[in-house]
Design a protein around this motif. Structure first.
Motif, PDB file in Angstrom:
ATOM      1  N   GLU A   3       0.814  -1.219   0.000  1.00 19.68           N
ATOM      2  CA  GLU A   3       0.000   0.000   0.000  1.00 19.68           C
ATOM      3  C   GLU A   3       0.841   1.258   0.000  1.00 19.68           C
ATOM      4  N   GLY A   4       2.099   1.146   0.448  1.00 21.97           N
ATOM      5  CA  GLY A   4       2.948   2.323   0.502  1.00 21.97           C
ATOM      6  C   GLY A   4       4.384   1.948   0.763  1.00 21.97           C
ATOM      7  N   THR A   5       5.262   2.914   0.590  1.00 25.43           N
ATOM      8  CA  THR A   5       6.687   2.698   0.830  1.00 25.43           C
ATOM      9  C   THR A   5       7.256   3.871   1.621  1.00 25.43           C
ATOM     10  N   VAL A   6       8.350   3.583   2.319  1.00 20.51           N
ATOM     11  CA  VAL A   6       9.117   4.610   3.018  1.00 20.51           C
ATOM     12  C   VAL A   6      10.548   4.497   2.528  1.00 20.51           C
ATOM     13  N   LEU A   7      11.041   5.555   1.918  1.00 21.23           N
ATOM     14  CA  LEU A   7      12.425   5.620   1.447  1.00 21.23           C
ATOM     15  C   LEU A   7      13.260   6.236   2.554  1.00 21.23           C
ATOM     16  N   TYR A   8      14.298   5.539   2.990  1.00 17.44           N
ATOM     17  CA  TYR A   8      15.194   6.004   4.048  1.00 17.44           C
ATOM     18  C   TYR A   8      16.531   6.404   3.422  1.00 17.44           C
ATOM     19  N   ARG A   9      16.998   7.576   3.748  1.00 16.15           N
ATOM     20  CA  ARG A   9      18.358   8.003   3.379  1.00 16.15           C
ATOM     21  C   ARG A   9      19.101   8.152   4.697  1.00 16.15           C
ATOM     22  N   LEU A  10      20.006   7.192   4.966  1.00 10.66           N
ATOM     23  CA  LEU A  10      20.723   7.227   6.229  1.00 10.66           C
ATOM     24  C   LEU A  10      22.109   6.638   6.074  1.00 10.66           C
ATOM     25  N   ALA A  11      23.034   7.205   6.814  1.00 14.67           N
ATOM     26  CA  ALA A  11      24.416   6.731   6.853  1.00 14.67           C
ATOM     27  C   ALA A  11      24.995   6.536   5.447  1.00 14.67           C
ATOM     28  N   GLY A  12      24.672   7.457   4.539  1.00 17.56           N
ATOM     29  CA  GLY A  12      25.220   7.392   3.190  1.00 17.56           C
ATOM     30  C   GLY A  12      24.580   6.343   2.295  1.00 17.56           C
ATOM     31  N   LYS A  13      23.507   5.704   2.752  1.00 16.91           N
ATOM     32  CA  LYS A  13      22.834   4.673   1.968  1.00 16.91           C
ATOM     33  C   LYS A  13      21.357   4.996   1.839  1.00 16.91           C
ATOM     34  N   THR A  14      20.735   4.358   0.869  1.00 19.44           N
ATOM     35  CA  THR A  14      19.297   4.490   0.664  1.00 19.44           C
ATOM     36  C   THR A  14      18.675   3.112   0.761  1.00 19.44           C
ATOM     37  N   SER A  15      17.573   3.015   1.494  1.00 25.88           N
ATOM     38  CA  SER A  15      16.840   1.749   1.545  1.00 25.88           C
ATOM     39  C   SER A  15      15.352   2.057   1.528  1.00 25.88           C
ATOM     40  N   VAL A  16      14.565   1.061   1.155  1.00 25.58           N
ATOM     41  CA  VAL A  16      13.119   1.223   1.067  1.00 25.58           C
ATOM     42  C   VAL A  16      12.445   0.129   1.876  1.00 25.58           C
ATOM     43  N   LEU A  17      11.497   0.526   2.708  1.00 23.48           N
ATOM     44  CA  LEU A  17      10.628  -0.428   3.389  1.00 23.48           C
ATOM     45  C   LEU A  17       9.261  -0.319   2.734  1.00 23.48           C
ATOM     46  N   ALA A  18       8.752  -1.457   2.267  1.00 22.81           N
ATOM     47  CA  ALA A  18       7.422  -1.503   1.668  1.00 22.81           C
ATOM     48  C   ALA A  18       6.431  -1.965   2.730  1.00 22.81           C
ATOM     49  N   ARG A  19       5.312  -1.279   2.846  1.00 20.34           N
ATOM     50  CA  ARG A  19       4.263  -1.651   3.795  1.00 20.34           C
ATOM     51  C   ARG A  19       3.281  -2.557   3.071  1.00 20.34           C
ATOM     52  N   ALA A  20       3.358  -3.857   3.377  1.00 17.53           N
ATOM     53  CA  ALA A  20       2.509  -4.857   2.736  1.00 17.53           C
ATOM     54  C   ALA A  20       1.351  -5.206   3.661  1.00 17.53           C
ATOM     55  N   VAL A  21       0.144  -5.230   3.114  1.00 18.03           N
ATOM     56  CA  VAL A  21      -1.057  -5.451   3.917  1.00 18.03           C
ATOM     57  C   VAL A  21      -1.855  -6.612   3.336  1.00 18.03           C
ATOM     58  N   ASP A  22      -2.304  -7.497   4.226  1.00 18.29           N
ATOM     59  CA  ASP A  22      -3.194  -8.597   3.858  1.00 18.29           C
ATOM     60  C   ASP A  22      -4.272  -8.666   4.937  1.00 18.29           C
ATOM     61  N   GLY A  23      -5.397  -8.016   4.699  1.00 15.31           N
ATOM     62  CA  GLY A  23      -6.444  -7.940   5.717  1.00 15.31           C
ATOM     63  C   GLY A  23      -5.948  -7.130   6.902  1.00 15.31           C
ATOM     64  N   GLU A  24      -5.941  -7.758   8.081  1.00 12.77           N
ATOM     65  CA  GLU A  24      -5.468  -7.101   9.300  1.00 12.77           C
ATOM     66  C   GLU A  24      -3.949  -7.207   9.473  1.00 12.77           C
ATOM     67  N   ALA A  25      -3.319  -8.109   8.736  1.00 12.20           N
ATOM     68  CA  ALA A  25      -1.872  -8.331   8.869  1.00 12.20           C
ATOM     69  C   ALA A  25      -1.081  -7.292   8.080  1.00 12.20           C
ATOM     70  N   VAL A  26      -0.108  -6.678   8.755  1.00 11.30           N
ATOM     71  CA  VAL A  26       0.764  -5.684   8.115  1.00 11.30           C
ATOM     72  C   VAL A  26       2.207  -6.116   8.308  1.00 11.30           C
ATOM     73  N   ALA A  27       2.956  -6.149   7.225  1.00 10.42           N
ATOM     74  CA  ALA A  27       4.389  -6.467   7.284  1.00 10.42           C
ATOM     75  C   ALA A  27       5.158  -5.370   6.568  1.00 10.42           C
ATOM     76  N   TRP A  28       6.373  -5.167   7.032  1.00  4.00           N
ATOM     77  CA  TRP A  28       7.289  -4.223   6.405  1.00  4.00           C
ATOM     78  C   TRP A  28       8.394  -5.046   5.763  1.00  4.00           C
ATOM     79  N   VAL A  29       8.631  -4.858   4.466  1.00  3.09           N
ATOM     80  CA  VAL A  29       9.598  -5.675   3.738  1.00  3.09           C
ATOM     81  C   VAL A  29      10.681  -4.768   3.172  1.00  3.09           C
TER      82      VAL A  29
END
Length: 134
Positions: A3-29
């Motif tokens: 449903e959404g993503t968070v782009l992190y710029r930290l310590a000279g690197k970039t990473s993305v956490l994706a917010r995955a949703v399945d009903g009530e269950a939410v995971a960050w990948v």
């Protein structure tokens, strides 16, 4: 479904956490790269934690669910939010990442007047199917 993503710029690197949703269950990948720009063979899968009582800044080691997590990263991050991510807004955060035996992780974020905590594990990429959206 992501449903959404968070782009992190930290310590000279970039990473993305994706917010995955399945009903009530939410995971960050998170799909980290291997340091050479290619995707790593493992994915970090995290879930929100609400049963860890601590203040920020957190200590260098944390006992959680009978495991000892050791601090591996402390950094100021600039984040950009895209899509539906209720717990985050674009701006600056302080991020602490911890690791325990068994490839287990704990991440604590503080900023914008809130503290957000996630825990999870590193999994082989082949254990999660990535399907294109509609």
């Amino acid at each position: 479904m992501v449903e959404g993503t968070v782009l992190y710029r930290l310590a000279g690197k970039t990473s993305v956490l994706a917010r995955a949703v399945d009903g009530e269950a939410v995971a960050w990948v998170e799909s980290p790269d291997d340091g050479n720009g290619a995707l790593a063979d493992r994915l970090l899968v995290l879930h929100e934690v609400r049963d860890l009582d601590l203040e920020v800044p957190p200590p260098e080691s944390i006992d959680y669910h009978r495991l000892s997590y050791v601090q591996r990263l402390v950094a100021r991050a600039a984040i950009e939010v895209d899509g539906v991510v209720p717990q985050h807004t674009s701006g600056a955060l302080q991020v602490w990442r911890y690791r325990a035996a068994g490839d287990l992780y704990l991440q604590i974020e503080a900023g914008n007047g809130r503290v957000f905590m996630m825990a999870g594990e590193s999994l082989p990429r082949g254990m999660i199917d990535h399907l294109p959206g509609r």
